[in-house]
Design a protein around this motif. Sequence first.
Motif, mmCIF file in Angstrom:
data_model
loop_
_atom_site.group_PDB
_atom_site.id
_atom_site.type_symbol
_atom_site.label_atom_id
_atom_site.label_comp_id
_atom_site.label_asym_id
_atom_site.label_seq_id
_atom_site.Cartn_x
_atom_site.Cartn_y
_atom_site.Cartn_z
ATOM 1 N N ARG A 98 2.132 -4.013 -10.847
ATOM 2 C CA ARG A 98 3.222 -3.169 -10.322
ATOM 3 C C ARG A 98 2.687 -1.812 -9.872
ATOM 4 N NH1 ARG A 98 6.406 -7.398 -9.608
ATOM 5 N NH2 ARG A 98 6.448 -8.635 -11.498
ATOM 6 N N GLU A 99 1.765 -1.262 -10.645
ATOM 7 C CA GLU A 99 1.188 0.030 -10.274
ATOM 8 C C GLU A 99 0.402 -0.076 -8.968
ATOM 9 O OE1 GLU A 99 -1.780 3.442 -12.179
ATOM 10 O OE2 GLU A 99 -1.158 1.701 -13.355
ATOM 11 N N SER A 100 -0.318 -1.175 -8.787
ATOM 12 C CA SER A 100 -1.070 -1.354 -7.543
ATOM 13 C C SER A 100 -0.129 -1.496 -6.349
ATOM 14 C CB SER A 100 -1.979 -2.580 -7.644
ATOM 15 O OG SER A 100 -1.222 -3.776 -7.713
ATOM 16 N N ALA A 101 1.040 -2.131 -6.557
ATOM 17 C CA ALA A 101 2.014 -2.257 -5.460
ATOM 18 C C ALA A 101 2.522 -0.885 -5.037
ATOM 19 C CB ALA A 101 3.165 -3.157 -5.893
ATOM 20 N N ILE A 102 2.839 -0.024 -6.024
ATOM 21 C CA ILE A 102 3.306 1.329 -5.687
ATOM 22 C C ILE A 102 2.204 2.105 -4.976
ATOM 23 C CG2 ILE A 102 4.086 3.514 -6.674
ATOM 24 C CD1 ILE A 102 5.449 1.915 -8.877
ATOM 25 N N ASN A 103 0.965 1.980 -5.448
ATOM 26 C CA ASN A 103 -0.161 2.661 -4.804
ATOM 27 C C ASN A 103 -0.346 2.177 -3.372
ATOM 28 O OD1 ASN A 103 -2.614 4.347 -4.850
ATOM 29 N ND2 ASN A 103 -3.667 2.387 -4.726
ATOM 30 N N HIS A 104 -0.211 0.854 -3.142
ATOM 31 C CA HIS A 104 -0.317 0.292 -1.793
ATOM 32 C C HIS A 104 0.764 0.865 -0.877
ATOM 33 C CE1 HIS A 104 -0.268 -2.580 1.470
ATOM 34 N NE2 HIS A 104 0.912 -3.043 1.089
ATOM 35 N N TRP A 105 1.986 0.909 -1.361
ATOM 36 C CA TRP A 105 3.087 1.426 -0.528
ATOM 37 C C TRP A 105 2.920 2.918 -0.262
ATOM 38 C CZ3 TRP A 105 7.213 -1.445 -3.953
ATOM 39 C CH2 TRP A 105 7.226 -2.795 -3.596
ATOM 40 N N SER A 106 2.440 3.676 -1.256
ATOM 41 C CA SER A 106 2.249 5.115 -1.041
ATOM 42 C C SER A 106 1.195 5.362 0.031
ATOM 43 C CB SER A 106 1.850 5.786 -2.355
ATOM 44 O OG SER A 106 0.536 5.399 -2.749
ATOM 45 N N GLN A 107 0.149 4.524 0.050
ATOM 46 C CA GLN A 107 -0.864 4.669 1.095
ATOM 47 C C GLN A 107 -0.287 4.354 2.469
ATOM 48 O OE1 GLN A 107 -4.041 2.108 -0.151
ATOM 49 N NE2 GLN A 107 -4.766 3.482 -1.758
ATOM 50 N N LEU A 108 0.515 3.301 2.552
ATOM 51 C CA LEU A 108 1.139 2.971 3.832
ATOM 52 C C LEU A 108 2.007 4.123 4.332
ATOM 53 C CD1 LEU A 108 2.309 -0.736 3.301
ATOM 54 C CD2 LEU A 108 0.341 0.059 4.596
ATOM 55 N N LEU A 109 2.857 4.664 3.463
ATOM 56 C CA LEU A 109 3.755 5.746 3.866
ATOM 57 C C LEU A 109 2.974 6.988 4.270
ATOM 58 C CD1 LEU A 109 6.419 5.275 1.050
ATOM 59 C CD2 LEU A 109 6.778 4.877 3.493
ATOM 60 N N SER A 110 1.972 7.333 3.485
ATOM 61 C CA SER A 110 1.203 8.541 3.775
ATOM 62 C C SER A 110 0.440 8.418 5.091
ATOM 63 C CB SER A 110 0.236 8.810 2.623
ATOM 64 O OG SER A 110 -0.500 9.983 2.839
ATOM 65 N N MET A 111 -0.215 7.267 5.312
ATOM 66 C CA MET A 111 -0.958 7.070 6.556
ATOM 67 C C MET A 111 -0.017 7.099 7.765
ATOM 68 S SD MET A 111 -4.226 6.743 5.979
ATOM 69 C CE MET A 111 -4.836 5.816 7.393
ATOM 70 N N GLU A 112 1.119 6.434 7.663
ATOM 71 C CA GLU A 112 2.056 6.404 8.789
ATOM 72 C C GLU A 112 2.574 7.805 9.102
ATOM 73 O OE1 GLU A 112 3.988 3.923 11.725
ATOM 74 O OE2 GLU A 112 2.321 3.646 10.325
#
Length: 857
Positions: A98-112
Amino acid sequence: MRNLFVRILAEADIPANVEVPLHSLGITPPDSDPNTPAEKDKIDKYGPAARAAGFRFVPLAAETFGRWREKTLDFLKMLAKRKPRPAAIPAVEDGVFRESAINHWSQLLSMELMKHNAFQMSSRAQRAAAARGPRRANAFPEDFIRPYSPHTSQRCDPRRARRKWPSLTDFFWQFYGNAAELWYRIEDGHVKTILSQVRISRATLLGPSFSVLASTRSPQAAGGVPRQLWYRMEDGRTETILSQEGTQQGDAAGPFLFCLGLYPALVKLQEEFPDDFVGAFMDDIDGGLDETRATRYVDRAEQLLAEKKLKLWRDKSAAWSPRWQQDSDIPADIAASGVKCSTEGITVLGCPLGANPFIQRSLEKITTGHQPLLEAIVTFAQMGLQGSGLLLRYCASPRLNYWLRLLPPKSDVSLPAAERHDAAIITAFRRMFRFPGDFPDSVSAQVQLPIRLGGFGLVSATTIARAAFLGLIGVTASDVFSRFRGAPWMPQGGPAALLDLPWLQAAVPALAAVSEVVGPSFSLPSLQDLVSRPQVRLQQRLTDQLHKFRFNELFNSLPPDSRARARLLSCQGPLSSGWLSAIPSSDSKTLNNFQYRHAVAGCLGIALPHATVLQRCICGGEVDKFGDHFYVCHTGRERVTRHNNMRNLFVRILAEADVPCNVEVPLHSLGITPPDDNPNNQRMDIYCVIDGSDYLLDVTIAHPCRPDDSPIPFHRTVNRRSAQLPGGKTAQLAVKDKIDKYGPTAQAAGFRFVPLAAETFGRWAEKTMDFLKMLAKRKPRPTSIPTEEDAAFRESIINHWSQLLSVELMKHNAFQVASRAQRAAAARGPRRPGAFPEDFVSRGPYRPHTSPASGLG
């Protein structure tokens, strides 16, 4: 950013709609202001009304530099709890997952967010500069123009990958990047060395619990000493596996080395049986000889193979003679030799030879054996229709081709098997897509056409059966004569004597049947031609003619000047079929199930259930079952969205060809007088400089069809002109309209104007094709590709771009029709998302950027 949140919701298995009118949900808008402020203000503005209507309102607010508010983080944590955990991840690691999923989504949002911050700043600065007067693209720094290609492709750098994933790349290059040495001992005792580019493929079959450390390279391994392989277990223990006999398991050179060892035994066997045929394919040895010598032949072959440490398995060997009609006809010595004897037939290299009943049963077993694959493809379609379509076309559809080439196309043997195969493929196709209603013969006929002719590529085995057999004759007959001329078992008397062989006699009716279809316009070789010289690519040439005949047959069966003819011609034009061949390995080449089903239905002329949720559009126009009205209606912004995305994709293509460009450039800033006062005609989609020449590019999408029963005269005119061979008239007229509007003033100002026009079903105008070919010539060829392969490289680039364009167009076609249909329904009263079919919402227009299906990314 909104679309990215939609993608995140999709990863959490939550369907979503976007830009939903508040009144359609039973919520009264707070005011008429289309814009909204940040988090607290959003809650004050929408919170009370949303709660009163039974909704939970969550503002997703961020600051420019990337800080997201707590409510957004809480929402992501809730989504992470919903995300299904893969079966490969144990329950004890659920928290880490679950923590890795949140980290993945945070990277997507930040990069976009960072991407579009840069885009917003540079775009506004360039617009401000353009408003001050004419500016050319080369007047701006290179990095100032690049923001208009946010989707440029990423080039793979192994060194960068090594820094990021050292363990993965070290493993990859250790076992696939370096050549492995293989030793073998010659009969005179010398040891030779060869290089194999693939090392120890067996390691990939042992699963993630193993990692290969080393392998011995001792020359004695080929002389009888077992080859040692070491594996490290997960707990750190090292285990040893001994490769004690044969070639190295999984090695690319293994088959070659095996044949080297087998060849001397075959030569000696042929010398001892000079009047008989001796041949082999890998470890399958075939012999043709008189039955009086069969037992001695088997005994001697067993002895010679034993000298090479090879074992002949008698219980896996078979014997058959046309003279054996019953068991009593089989000689006693052959029956007692341990070889399986048959009175019906024998299977050689997978092909049944013998009496018709034996061949029929063998083919029935073969076609029945294909059914598990078809069932698996149909099941997989629920997760990914695009991947299932590729598997059906490239894996299931051609599975009978091998036997079609080897067996004569007899009406009582192979042709019925071909018909069963075709029926099974069409049935699987229908089950995959679950289209409602009847499946007319015209749809089946189009599905079985090649992609280049507007079909789905599920080529009919019945259609190509005769061409396949003749193609085999064309490449083997002359070779058989030249290779075995003078052999005792060959007909004597030159090439003409070969015509008496049964397998060549079977080609006579096949030639006659093909000639009747293709007609005198195609120069069909005679049977004598097939024997006297090789007929290269004969099957392809015959198949092309047969498919053209099937296309003309289908085209003539459709009503003249009809929508169906216009649609069929639009599906077979340049670049139109890229979405069918695209592998869903990235978002830009992936269609979700709704989009793929919509594209297939549109191209095959199947009614769209969601297109007629209501009979009237919000503009008051009548809605037809194919959604034609939604493609041409000017209300709403769906058409603009499709246009802008296609324009952005051309910007990406220009970037891949190393061409910087500007978008939405005001004409007056380039010194060009706009054609009129229409706000849509004041800007040019793309401005770029190629080899010192200034180019203006304008994207337009035209719809080639209208409903057949429309009372509007112009609609009948559109169908009539679009239904004329060779097709593409709608795209040509769109090009002409653009040139008439912008061409003279652009040329007078020193610009080259190129309209990039396409039809809805994917057919692009010839000028677009010419422009892409010009760009492909500019793209730098990687140093790893040799010069002699330059043409193939350029062709692959155009194919790549055609897939990008085609997939993007199909995505937004589905978005446009479904979005307009839902707007029409929403205008009639409050509708919740659950009121629409599942594929209309969760697979539909509001998830244009869903990730590829599992296992395809």
